[in-house]
Design a protein around this motif. Structure first.
Motif, PDB file in Angstrom:
ATOM      1  N   ILE A 250       1.005  -1.183  -0.080  1.00 28.35           N
ATOM      2  CA  ILE A 250       0.001  -0.076  -0.082  1.00 28.35           C
ATOM      3  C   ILE A 250       0.901   1.274  -0.112  1.00 28.35           C
ATOM      4  CG2 ILE A 250      -1.691   1.376   1.448  1.00 28.35           C
ATOM      5  CD1 ILE A 250      -2.896  -1.348   2.826  1.00 28.35           C
TER       6      ILE A 250
ATOM      7  N   ALA B  29       0.623   5.546   0.369  1.00 27.61           N
ATOM      8  CA  ALA B  29       0.003   6.821   0.465  1.00 27.61           C
ATOM      9  C   ALA B  29       0.983   7.759   0.346  1.00 27.61           C
ATOM     10  CB  ALA B  29      -0.542   6.666   1.774  1.00 27.61           C
TER      11      ALA B  29
ATOM     12  N   LEU C  70      -3.262  -1.079  -3.090  1.00 22.97           N
ATOM     13  CA  LEU C  70      -3.880   0.282  -2.981  1.00 22.97           C
ATOM     14  C   LEU C  70      -3.046   1.309  -2.964  1.00 22.97           C
ATOM     15  CD1 LEU C  70      -6.773   1.699  -1.687  1.00 22.97           C
ATOM     16  CD2 LEU C  70      -5.996   1.283   0.502  1.00 22.97           C
ATOM     17  N   ASP C  71      -3.422   2.338  -3.567  1.00 19.31           N
ATOM     18  CA  ASP C  71      -2.519   3.511  -3.493  1.00 19.31           C
ATOM     19  C   ASP C  71      -3.446   4.778  -3.085  1.00 19.31           C
ATOM     20  OD1 ASP C  71      -3.811   4.036  -5.950  1.00 19.31           O
ATOM     21  OD2 ASP C  71      -2.033   4.197  -6.936  1.00 19.31           O
ATOM     22  N   LEU C  72      -2.896   5.661  -2.115  1.00 21.46           N
ATOM     23  CA  LEU C  72      -4.112   6.740  -1.677  1.00 21.46           C
ATOM     24  C   LEU C  72      -3.319   8.162  -2.015  1.00 21.46           C
ATOM     25  CD1 LEU C  72      -4.542   5.180   1.994  1.00 21.46           C
ATOM     26  CD2 LEU C  72      -6.163   5.407   0.146  1.00 21.46           C
ATOM     27  N   ASP C  73      -4.277   8.881  -2.366  1.00 17.99           N
ATOM     28  CA  ASP C  73      -3.543  10.425  -2.760  1.00 17.99           C
ATOM     29  C   ASP C  73      -3.685  11.084  -1.303  1.00 17.99           C
ATOM     30  OD1 ASP C  73      -3.537   9.976  -5.563  1.00 17.99           O
ATOM     31  OD2 ASP C  73      -5.422  10.667  -5.983  1.00 17.99           O
ATOM     32  N   ALA C  74      -2.754  10.913  -0.414  1.00 21.70           N
ATOM     33  CA  ALA C  74      -2.819  11.412   0.706  1.00 21.70           C
ATOM     34  C   ALA C  74      -1.302  11.758   1.441  1.00 21.70           C
ATOM     35  CB  ALA C  74      -3.536  10.654   1.829  1.00 21.70           C
TER      36      ALA C  74
ATOM     37  N   ARG D  62      -5.937   5.428   9.701  1.00 21.88           N
ATOM     38  CA  ARG D  62      -5.963   6.346   8.445  1.00 21.88           C
ATOM     39  C   ARG D  62      -5.758   5.712   7.191  1.00 21.88           C
ATOM     40  NH1 ARG D  62      -4.174  12.581   9.644  1.00 21.88           N
ATOM     41  NH2 ARG D  62      -5.041  12.574  11.863  1.00 21.88           N
ATOM     42  N   VAL D  63      -4.960   4.543   7.392  1.00 21.01           N
ATOM     43  CA  VAL D  63      -4.642   4.001   5.976  1.00 21.01           C
ATOM     44  C   VAL D  63      -5.537   2.592   5.992  1.00 21.01           C
ATOM     45  CG1 VAL D  63      -2.898   2.650   4.673  1.00 21.01           C
ATOM     46  CG2 VAL D  63      -2.540   4.849   6.004  1.00 21.01           C
TER      47      VAL D  63
END
Length: 144
Positions: free
Chosen positions: A98, A100, A123-127, A140-141
């Protein structure tokens, strides 16, 4: 024994790599990465470096490409991180990944990742969680 999950969180100048079990519990900090040049202003990046611009004879033109030096540093950091993740794949150290990071750096990092690493990316998060304390990150993740 391989970790089930690696979680890479941060931004273009600082990243933290955590490992977790299969369910995403028991986060452990594995490594911290800093790239101070990514935080520097373009004027501070004028000094010549090895291969400063990826192969052209001249460095970025300050007048026509004011952010080019900093972008080069972001790309260097992305390649450094991609190399570390590749070594994790080579040594069978993790199964899932993952990431972020802020959108721009996340795009650079994804571009630098090999197919083998991308196959493990779930998963990749724009954060930007670079300033979030480690104990709060599991909340949060989301873990898939």
């Amino acid at each position: 024994m391989a970790d089930k999950l690696w979680i890479l969180v941060g931004n273009a100048s600082r990243m933290r790599l955590f490992s977790a079990d299969e369910r995403g519990d028991d986060w452990q900090l594995r490594e911290e990465f800093r790239h101070d040049e990514s935080r520097a202003h373009n004027g501070d990046l004028k000094e010549q470096r090895d291969n400063p611009n990826g192969g052209t004879l001249h460095g970025p033109n300050e007048e026509t490409e004011p952010d080019a030096r900093q972008e080069l540093e972001h790309e260097r950091f992305a390649r450094e991180l991609a190399g570390r993740l590749e070594r994790g794949v080579d040594s069978h150290t993790f199964e899932r990944l993952i990431i972020a990071a802020p959108p721009t750096f996340l795009g650079r990092l994804r571009k630098a990742l090999s197919k083998r690493v991308l196959q493990r990316l779930v998963l990749d998060l724009d954060a930007d969680y670079s300033n979030v304390p480690a104990r709060e990150l599991p909340n949060r993740v989301p873990v898939i």
